[in-house]
Design a protein around this motif. Structure first.
Motif, PDB file in Angstrom:
ATOM      1  N   GLU A 187       0.858  -1.187   0.000  1.00  0.00           N
ATOM      2  CA  GLU A 187       0.000   0.000   0.000  1.00  0.00           C
ATOM      3  C   GLU A 187       0.891   1.232   0.000  1.00  0.00           C
ATOM      4  O   GLU A 187       1.813   1.342   0.804  1.00  0.00           O
ATOM      5  N   THR A 188       0.630   2.127  -0.912  1.00  0.00           N
ATOM      6  CA  THR A 188       1.426   3.343  -0.938  1.00  0.00           C
ATOM      7  C   THR A 188       0.507   4.538  -0.713  1.00  0.00           C
ATOM      8  O   THR A 188      -0.683   4.483  -1.010  1.00  0.00           O
ATOM      9  N   ALA A 189       1.070   5.588  -0.179  1.00  0.00           N
ATOM     10  CA  ALA A 189       0.283   6.808   0.029  1.00  0.00           C
ATOM     11  C   ALA A 189       0.199   7.570  -1.287  1.00  0.00           C
ATOM     12  O   ALA A 189       1.124   7.514  -2.102  1.00  0.00           O
ATOM     13  N   ALA A 190      -0.895   8.252  -1.511  1.00  0.00           N
ATOM     14  CA  ALA A 190      -1.024   9.101  -2.699  1.00  0.00           C
ATOM     15  C   ALA A 190      -0.147  10.327  -2.499  1.00  0.00           C
ATOM     16  O   ALA A 190      -0.057  10.857  -1.386  1.00  0.00           O
ATOM     17  N   PRO A 191       0.515  10.775  -3.582  1.00  0.00           N
ATOM     18  CA  PRO A 191       1.240  12.040  -3.454  1.00  0.00           C
ATOM     19  C   PRO A 191       0.250  13.121  -3.035  1.00  0.00           C
ATOM     20  O   PRO A 191      -0.904  13.119  -3.480  1.00  0.00           O
ATOM     21  N   ALA A 192       0.685  14.011  -2.182  1.00  0.00           N
ATOM     22  CA  ALA A 192      -0.204  15.075  -1.704  1.00  0.00           C
ATOM     23  C   ALA A 192      -0.739  15.873  -2.887  1.00  0.00           C
ATOM     24  O   ALA A 192      -0.013  16.128  -3.856  1.00  0.00           O
ATOM     25  N   ARG A 193      -1.982  16.228  -2.824  1.00  0.00           N
ATOM     26  CA  ARG A 193      -2.574  17.066  -3.860  1.00  0.00           C
ATOM     27  C   ARG A 193      -2.379  18.533  -3.491  1.00  0.00           C
ATOM     28  O   ARG A 193      -2.263  18.882  -2.306  1.00  0.00           O
ATOM     29  N   LYS A 194      -2.349  19.382  -4.547  1.00  0.00           N
ATOM     30  CA  LYS A 194      -2.227  20.813  -4.296  1.00  0.00           C
ATOM     31  C   LYS A 194      -3.393  21.330  -3.471  1.00  0.00           C
ATOM     32  O   LYS A 194      -4.519  20.851  -3.642  1.00  0.00           O
ATOM     33  N   PRO A 195      -3.157  22.304  -2.620  1.00  0.00           N
ATOM     34  CA  PRO A 195      -4.284  22.881  -1.873  1.00  0.00           C
ATOM     35  C   PRO A 195      -5.282  23.500  -2.854  1.00  0.00           C
ATOM     36  O   PRO A 195      -4.894  24.005  -3.914  1.00  0.00           O
ATOM     37  N   LEU A 196      -6.550  23.420  -2.471  1.00  0.00           N
ATOM     38  CA  LEU A 196      -7.635  23.849  -3.347  1.00  0.00           C
ATOM     39  C   LEU A 196      -7.430  25.280  -3.864  1.00  0.00           C
ATOM     40  O   LEU A 196      -7.734  25.583  -5.024  1.00  0.00           O
ATOM     41  N   GLU A 197      -6.905  26.153  -3.021  1.00  0.00           N
ATOM     42  CA  GLU A 197      -6.789  27.560  -3.439  1.00  0.00           C
ATOM     43  C   GLU A 197      -5.775  27.766  -4.570  1.00  0.00           C
ATOM     44  O   GLU A 197      -5.777  28.816  -5.200  1.00  0.00           O
ATOM     45  N   LYS A 198      -4.950  26.758  -4.831  1.00  0.00           N
ATOM     46  CA  LYS A 198      -4.001  26.855  -5.947  1.00  0.00           C
ATOM     47  C   LYS A 198      -4.641  26.455  -7.281  1.00  0.00           C
ATOM     48  O   LYS A 198      -4.087  26.729  -8.347  1.00  0.00           O
ATOM     49  N   VAL A 199      -5.750  25.721  -7.229  1.00  0.00           N
ATOM     50  CA  VAL A 199      -6.290  25.161  -8.477  1.00  0.00           C
ATOM     51  C   VAL A 199      -7.726  25.590  -8.766  1.00  0.00           C
ATOM     52  O   VAL A 199      -8.233  25.329  -9.851  1.00  0.00           O
ATOM     53  N   LEU A 200      -8.371  26.222  -7.791  1.00  0.00           N
ATOM     54  CA  LEU A 200      -9.796  26.557  -7.942  1.00  0.00           C
ATOM     55  C   LEU A 200     -10.000  28.063  -8.010  1.00  0.00           C
ATOM     56  O   LEU A 200      -9.494  28.803  -7.158  1.00  0.00           O
ATOM     57  N   PHE A 201     -10.714  28.514  -9.042  1.00  0.00           N
ATOM     58  CA  PHE A 201     -10.983  29.942  -9.249  1.00  0.00           C
ATOM     59  C   PHE A 201     -12.488  30.135  -9.365  1.00  0.00           C
ATOM     60  O   PHE A 201     -13.160  29.344 -10.035  1.00  0.00           O
ATOM     61  N   TRP A 202     -13.011  31.158  -8.781  1.00  0.00           N
ATOM     62  CA  TRP A 202     -14.456  31.429  -8.848  1.00  0.00           C
ATOM     63  C   TRP A 202     -14.745  32.521  -9.872  1.00  0.00           C
ATOM     64  O   TRP A 202     -14.343  33.669  -9.689  1.00  0.00           O
ATOM     65  N   ASN A 203     -15.394  32.139 -10.954  1.00  0.00           N
ATOM     66  CA  ASN A 203     -15.908  33.060 -11.979  1.00  0.00           C
ATOM     67  C   ASN A 203     -14.855  33.823 -12.775  1.00  0.00           C
ATOM     68  O   ASN A 203     -15.193  34.543 -13.711  1.00  0.00           O
ATOM     69  N   SER A 204     -13.610  33.674 -12.440  1.00  0.00           N
ATOM     70  CA  SER A 204     -12.555  34.380 -13.153  1.00  0.00           C
ATOM     71  C   SER A 204     -11.214  33.698 -12.889  1.00  0.00           C
ATOM     72  O   SER A 204     -10.861  33.431 -11.736  1.00  0.00           O
ATOM     73  N   GLY A 205     -10.465  33.427 -13.967  1.00  0.00           N
ATOM     74  CA  GLY A 205      -9.152  32.813 -13.829  1.00  0.00           C
ATOM     75  C   GLY A 205      -8.077  33.824 -13.479  1.00  0.00           C
ATOM     76  O   GLY A 205      -6.914  33.475 -13.328  1.00  0.00           O
ATOM     77  N   ASP A 206      -8.478  35.059 -13.362  1.00  0.00           N
ATOM     78  CA  ASP A 206      -7.571  36.112 -12.940  1.00  0.00           C
ATOM     79  C   ASP A 206      -7.026  35.744 -11.558  1.00  0.00           C
ATOM     80  O   ASP A 206      -7.770  35.489 -10.625  1.00  0.00           O
ATOM     81  N   GLU A 207      -5.713  35.709 -11.443  1.00  0.00           N
ATOM     82  CA  GLU A 207      -5.141  35.134 -10.218  1.00  0.00           C
ATOM     83  C   GLU A 207      -5.438  35.948  -8.957  1.00  0.00           C
ATOM     84  O   GLU A 207      -5.371  35.424  -7.856  1.00  0.00           O
ATOM     85  N   ARG A 208      -5.776  37.216  -9.131  1.00  0.00           N
ATOM     86  CA  ARG A 208      -6.120  38.008  -7.951  1.00  0.00           C
ATOM     87  C   ARG A 208      -7.395  37.498  -7.274  1.00  0.00           C
ATOM     88  O   ARG A 208      -7.718  37.835  -6.165  1.00  0.00           O
ATOM     89  N   ASN A 209      -8.088  36.632  -8.017  1.00  0.00           N
ATOM     90  CA  ASN A 209      -9.354  36.088  -7.527  1.00  0.00           C
ATOM     91  C   ASN A 209      -9.157  34.913  -6.579  1.00  0.00           C
ATOM     92  O   ASN A 209     -10.075  34.500  -5.878  1.00  0.00           O
ATOM     93  N   VAL A 210      -7.959  34.319  -6.584  1.00  0.00           N
ATOM     94  CA  VAL A 210      -7.742  33.082  -5.828  1.00  0.00           C
ATOM     95  C   VAL A 210      -7.962  33.293  -4.328  1.00  0.00           C
ATOM     96  O   VAL A 210      -7.482  34.274  -3.794  1.00  0.00           O
TER      97      VAL A 210
END
Lengths: 178, 178
Positions: free
Chosen positions: A155-178
């Protein structure tokens, strides 16, 4: 021994070390049935599954697939039947539709395997000419990816996933929105 | 109201008619977390999820996406951050790795939605330039696909899948083997 969906999503890992336990064809058929339930653009269903479970053939496929590790007892080649695509699909089906269909079908297959306690790994590093020859895959099938299948040795551990705030944008991909 | 994995695989449908029920951001976050658990080649995790849940923006995206139907309350754009790919990936990540990662992540997302009784549809027919502009998606994000999300207005049957003997080959793609 079936489990809740959310546990399966967490349980699926890329397995890179298999035991030599054989996998029954009945189980493999169920995994392919799960793969077929993935979405398929324009209901094309152009995926084909060439399952190597003859150990001599599996070994040959592995020899020409640097991406495969851990001696899987089964390798499944996911391909698209381009005759069917040309007949019923579009230019875009060939460019990306079939590839995405194959990826989604493979993900269903890998989750269905995890649901049964089996390990898998999606492989893109292989010699397509050699693999097609070994598996006698006709010219009009395009190889999309390989999936190794078997019982995980550890059994191996899954590599850690990026925190949600690095990959999820609300209504705009403009990074100031993160 | 979580269900067994195998039921979720069967339950997922491409939804083309949504009610106007809003979807909470907490639910959407859980779906994105499920998406992130899909395999990602070379652990690249280059996927980005731009979620439109502002109805004015959703409507604009729909106007430029002929593939979208049924007035979804949410549209999720799945993109790849090409800066990250160029830094840590390979030529192949750009050619197909990221696209397959995005497809597998989208399939996880759609299954996780089905697990919660929600409907989705994967969309490839849209005007990428317009959608990127509406969602202010930066140039270095490549749009891979859209996923619509909401409550299905009606239950529809899945199109019949091909019989297994048409798509499954044992050890050889030679059709005489079928």
């Amino acid at each position: 021994m079936h489990v809740e969906f959310s546990d399966v999503i967490q349980k699926r890992r890329s397995t890179r070390k298999f035991t030599d336990t054989r996998i029954s064809r009945d189980v493999i058929k169920e995994l392919i049935r799960a793969a077929q339930m993935a979405p398929t653009a324009s209901n094309l269903q152009a995926w084909r599954f060439i399952v190597a479970d003859d150990l001599v053939i599996v070994k040959q496929v592995c020899m020409f697939s640097p991406g495969i590790s851990g001696h899987p007892p089964v390798v499944i080649a996911v391909a698209s039947d381009l005759r069917e695509v040309e007949e019923r699909g579009s230019e875009n089906s060939i460019r990306y539709g079939c590839m995405m269909d194959a990826a989604m079908a493979a993900e269903n297959l890998m989750l269905a395997a995890a649901d049964r306690g089996l390990g898998t790994c999606a492989i893109k590093s292989y010699n397509p000419t050699a693999v097609k020859k070994i598996l006698r895959i006709p010219d009009y099938f395009r190889l999309e990816l390989l999936v190794t299948l078997g019982v995980s040795e550890n059994e191996t551990a899954a590599p850690a996933r990026k925190p949600l705030e690095k990959v999820l944008f609300w209504n705009s991909g403009d990074e100031r929105n993160v």
